[in-house]
Scaffold this active site. Sequence first.
Site, PDB file in Angstrom:
ATOM      1  N   GLU A   1     -38.856 -54.541  62.000  1.00  0.00           N
ATOM      2  CA  GLU A   1     -38.248 -55.857  62.015  1.00  0.00           C
ATOM      3  C   GLU A   1     -37.530 -56.130  60.696  1.00  0.00           C
ATOM      4  OE1 GLU A   1     -36.962 -59.217  63.639  1.00  0.00           O
ATOM      5  OE2 GLU A   1     -38.417 -57.996  64.731  1.00  0.00           O
TER       6      GLU A   1
ATOM      7  N   TRP B   1     -54.120 -62.342  90.616  1.00  0.00           N
ATOM      8  CA  TRP B   1     -54.449 -62.932  89.319  1.00  0.00           C
ATOM      9  C   TRP B   1     -55.111 -64.302  89.488  1.00  0.00           C
ATOM     10  CZ3 TRP B   1     -50.424 -59.714  90.158  1.00  0.00           C
ATOM     11  CH2 TRP B   1     -50.209 -58.671  89.250  1.00  0.00           C
TER      12      TRP B   1
ATOM     13  N   HIS C   1     -49.827 -55.904  78.199  1.00  0.00           N
ATOM     14  CA  HIS C   1     -49.306 -55.461  79.492  1.00  0.00           C
ATOM     15  C   HIS C   1     -49.248 -53.941  79.496  1.00  0.00           C
ATOM     16  CE1 HIS C   1     -47.236 -55.161  83.206  1.00  0.00           C
ATOM     17  NE2 HIS C   1     -46.078 -54.774  82.677  1.00  0.00           N
TER      18      HIS C   1
ATOM     19  N   CYS D   1     -52.351 -55.327  86.035  1.00  0.00           N
ATOM     20  CA  CYS D   1     -51.399 -54.393  85.431  1.00  0.00           C
ATOM     21  C   CYS D   1     -52.012 -53.038  85.080  1.00  0.00           C
ATOM     22  CB  CYS D   1     -50.720 -55.028  84.220  1.00  0.00           C
ATOM     23  SG  CYS D   1     -51.739 -55.190  82.737  1.00  0.00           S
TER      24      CYS D   1
ATOM     25  N   GLU E   1     -32.673 -52.108  63.097  1.00  0.00           N
ATOM     26  CA  GLU E   1     -33.098 -53.111  64.083  1.00  0.00           C
ATOM     27  C   GLU E   1     -31.950 -54.064  64.398  1.00  0.00           C
ATOM     28  OE1 GLU E   1     -34.773 -57.052  65.326  1.00  0.00           O
ATOM     29  OE2 GLU E   1     -33.880 -56.565  63.384  1.00  0.00           O
TER      30      GLU E   1
ATOM     31  N   ASP F   1     -42.800 -49.002  85.624  1.00  0.00           N
ATOM     32  CA  ASP F   1     -43.784 -50.089  85.682  1.00  0.00           C
ATOM     33  C   ASP F   1     -43.963 -50.513  87.131  1.00  0.00           C
ATOM     34  OD1 ASP F   1     -45.386 -52.283  85.328  1.00  0.00           O
ATOM     35  OD2 ASP F   1     -44.148 -53.230  83.790  1.00  0.00           O
TER      36      ASP F   1
ATOM     37  N   TYR G   1     -55.249 -63.032  80.753  1.00  0.00           N
ATOM     38  CA  TYR G   1     -54.479 -62.176  79.841  1.00  0.00           C
ATOM     39  C   TYR G   1     -52.978 -62.316  80.021  1.00  0.00           C
ATOM     40  CZ  TYR G   1     -53.179 -58.611  83.316  1.00  0.00           C
ATOM     41  OH  TYR G   1     -52.628 -57.947  84.377  1.00  0.00           O
TER      42      TYR G   1
ATOM     43  N   ASP H   1     -37.748 -63.097  70.644  1.00  0.00           N
ATOM     44  CA  ASP H   1     -38.243 -64.044  69.651  1.00  0.00           C
ATOM     45  C   ASP H   1     -39.030 -65.142  70.358  1.00  0.00           C
ATOM     46  OD1 ASP H   1     -36.859 -62.615  67.759  1.00  0.00           O
ATOM     47  OD2 ASP H   1     -35.158 -64.001  67.680  1.00  0.00           O
TER      48      ASP H   1
END
Length: 605
Positions: free
Chosen positions: A366, A160, A254, A195, A371, A277, A438, A319
């Site tokens: 949300e 990166w 991502h 990624c 949730e 991942d 990014y 958050d």
Amino acid sequence: MPEQEQEQGKWRSTLLKNENNSVTLSLCPNADCIVGKFRMYVAVMTPYGIRRTPRAPERDVYIIFNPWAEDDSVFLSDEEERKEYVLNEYGTIYYGEASNVECRPWNFGQFEYGVLDACLYVMDRAQMPLIGRSDPIKVCRLASAMVNAKDDDGILVGNWSGDYTYGVAPTAWTGSVEILVNYASSRNPVCYGQCWVFAAVFNTFLRCLGIPARVVTNFFSAHDNNGNLKVDVILDDEGKINTYLTKDSIWNYHCWNECWMTRPDLPAGFGGWQVVDATPQETSDGLYRCGPASVQAIKHGQVCFPYDAPFVYAEINSDVVYWKRNKDGTQEAIKVNKQHVGQMVLTKEVGRDAQKNITDLYKFKEGSEEERLSVETALTYGLNRQTVHMEGNDVDMEVRLQDAILIGSDFKLNLEFRNRSRERRTMSIYVNGNIVIYTGVTSKEFKSQTLKVSLEAQHTRVVDVSIQSKDYINHLVEQAMLHFIITGRVNETTQILTEQKVISFQIPKLTVKTTGMPRVNEEMSVTVEFKNPLQKNLENVSLRLEGPGLMKTKVKMYSLIPPNTPLTWTEYFAPSKPGRRKLIACLDSEALRQVYGETEVNVMV
């Protein structure tokens, strides 16, 4: 010899024909057979003993997972989904930012020559025990470590830094075939990946071995370093991000993978799509890998189940808390944004080149009761979420952008202020603009401006901030994104305002055209056209072109493309496979990346 009943753990054979000196048999491996390359011999019992055929590589047999077999752990019942997630050699990868999604084509090429052997070599290189190769859970977990070269000399070296002198820039790749074949032939990691390259190569590996798989993109993906479901952004007195104290990060997007399988190691209901991942972010059991983690478990906050569910849960549910650091070292929360992270999760639609929004597979709406219960469940399993108390405010600020911005253009940011009080308000507003890659890492500050804004009681006002191309164009790096942080203070109440906006530019496309009759083994040509849109030279430009069943990867280099100068490249090829196929082209230079084009070719026999 009649057909044999298949017993657990045994293969089945059927006599198809017995004529003269010729015997034809069909063999069916058991559903939990190990995947790999098998040597095939024929033993004949004679009065003089058992005679066996000599070793012949052309009689080797490859056995992979079978999503068409109901007893297989990767069984997928929907035929259209099998065509997409197992058989489709092409894909679309989404990137950019949530309000301006871009897409790029990718050649997975899982059926190209040498790819299957390369995928099997990956397991051999990792010295994976043979018994583990029958379990898709273990295969996927091992591969998530081996696709990156961080700690095990795997397939791809992550980079990166922006310096790709000793390899290929991640944005220049057009497919997985060249990467996998080079890795298997050289026995050395390939340079370089980010990624979406890790995810695309991993997708090829999974589909090649018969495991249904897809690439997904999470827009505004959190990297929570301390597991408190908060991305803490620390601002100094001027409203700038304190990069020394801000340890968490938010990637503008991502990419990871989902693979389809049963999960006998988990309670019922948590099979199906699993997150894996290969991008090296955090270690898991000592290696840079992630997953498989049940998507269903993540949605319901059941993060106690293996593997790495808490990390994935934080990527889409954190958050964003803005803190103002005072001169005495204390910090006060000035804003909490519960909707910024995990705004949208996209993948390719089944059977067509269109977006499929799968956000609802990962999280409930949300503010909904579901949730709240999901978060409470995650907290009971060890995740932490600190409550941030905010005092009531009466002035709101929102940052808008009217249209998509073509790279190299001037544009305006619209700052909208709403005064909900019954009194006049005056504000000091600070606008800070930075060039970012990014992953959210700042490269260069290009804009710093202070505004004085007055707002009458219960009124709304829009203030425009002009951004000129000459301010940012010479500082653009990587994928050309601008990050604005707007902060301010209401003089009458000392209320702190803060907002951020990420802008990804529209990049011109390559034009790809073919001429000639598309028939197997008949020559035709393809032409790639491009025009430099920048008011500067493009130097050391690479142009890549490939298409499975049409042509192998070809690369052409250009030392210089002046401003507003057209480029034309023509290549000749003869299709080797019939059917609907694609040619994918990519142009890459240090000043301009993510320039793609494609065309479809329907090859007849």
